[in-house]
Design an enzyme around this catalytic site. Structure first.
Site, PDB file in Angstrom:
ATOM      1  N   ALA A  24       0.886  -1.123   0.002  1.00 52.87           N
ATOM      2  CA  ALA A  24      -0.010  -0.027  -0.008  1.00 52.87           C
ATOM      3  C   ALA A  24       0.824   1.276  -0.161  1.00 52.87           C
ATOM      4  CB  ALA A  24      -1.051  -0.075   1.282  1.00 52.87           C
ATOM      5  N   GLU A  65      -1.294  -3.174 -11.267  1.00 51.77           N
ATOM      6  CA  GLU A  65      -2.573  -3.255 -10.728  1.00 51.77           C
ATOM      7  C   GLU A  65      -3.854  -3.027 -11.880  1.00 51.77           C
ATOM      8  OE1 GLU A  65      -3.164  -0.160  -7.521  1.00 51.77           O
ATOM      9  OE2 GLU A  65      -1.746  -1.230  -6.189  1.00 51.77           O
TER      10      GLU A  65
HETATM   11 ZN   LIG Z   1      -6.465   1.868  -6.095  1.00 54.30          ZN
END
Ligand SMILES: [Zn+2]
Length: 220
Positions: A130, A190
């Site tokens: 993250a 992603e």
């Molecule tokens: Zn995201």
């Protein structure tokens, strides 16, 4: 006949130089970088957020709307997912067009995240999974995560993902963290994360395969 002395050019040249300078200043103001929030650069309406260009803890985008309360041609993981109005409207146009193409089952799992919420996400995540608080695009309200109801964790293998790859730019969205570009974005692949940058920039980014970082560097 009396020989005419060459008129002094210094005056008019200076005036011309001033006019040119003012014109250039105006143009660079219209086209150039604005330093708005901490070190975050705005160019036109494209906001760059990454580990090097972070948002202030109190940065909250204007005009956030709760997607659950808007008309939506997509499913929502929760009833409290927010995006800026412009981003929501573009997303709704995109998913309505997908539906018209027979492509259903998009599922939005995340939108705007406050600095404090990102702090929690960061604390709860494995190292490197993250963004640090302030470095997440989710704080802009212009990014969302999406999956397909049938994806079972592999969104990149679904027809919904294929549809987005082909059409997201037509609605102003880019796949922000493509495969094999982490040296530029700082983030590994992603397939689920989409960022609104407007149709013109998204179309150019899609056509060239550039990351947002490379695009802004080139056009900065
Ligand atoms: Zn995201």
């Amino acid at each position: 006949m009396r020989k005419q002395k060459k008129p002094a050019r210094r005056g008019p040249n200076r005036a011309l130089a001033l006019v040119v300078t003012l014109a250039l200043m105006g143009a660079s103001f219209a086209l150039g970088w604005h330093f708005g929030v901490d070190s975050t650069r705005f160019k036109g309406d494209i906001l760059l957020v990454n580990a090097e260009h972070t948002l202030a803890p109190d940065y909250v985008p204007e005009g956030l709307v709760n997607l659950y309360e808007q008309r939506h041609s997509f499913r929502l993981a929760r009833s409290d997912i927010y995006l800026t109005r412009e981003t929501y409207e573009a997303a709704e146009r995109m998913f309505a067009a997908a539906e018209a193409d027979g492509m259903n089952g998009f599922y939005i799992t995340s939108g705007y995240r406050s600095y404090d919420r990102q702090k929690e996400v960061y604390a709860e995540s494995e190292p490197g999974k993250a963004q640090e608080p302030g470095a997440s695009e989710h704080q802009t309200g212009m990014a969302f995560d999406v999956t397909a109801e049938s994806s079972s964790g592999n969104f990149e293998t679904t027809p919904q993902y294929g549809w987005l790859c082909a059409h997201a730019h037509e609605y102003g969205f880019i796949q922000r963290y493509p495969a094999n570009k982490s040296d530029e974005t700082g983030i590994s692949y992603e397939p689920w994360h989409y960022r609104y940058v407007g149709v013109e920039a998204a179309t150019r980014i899609h056509a060239t395969g550039m990351t947002l970082e490379a695009f802004l560097r080139k056009n900065g």
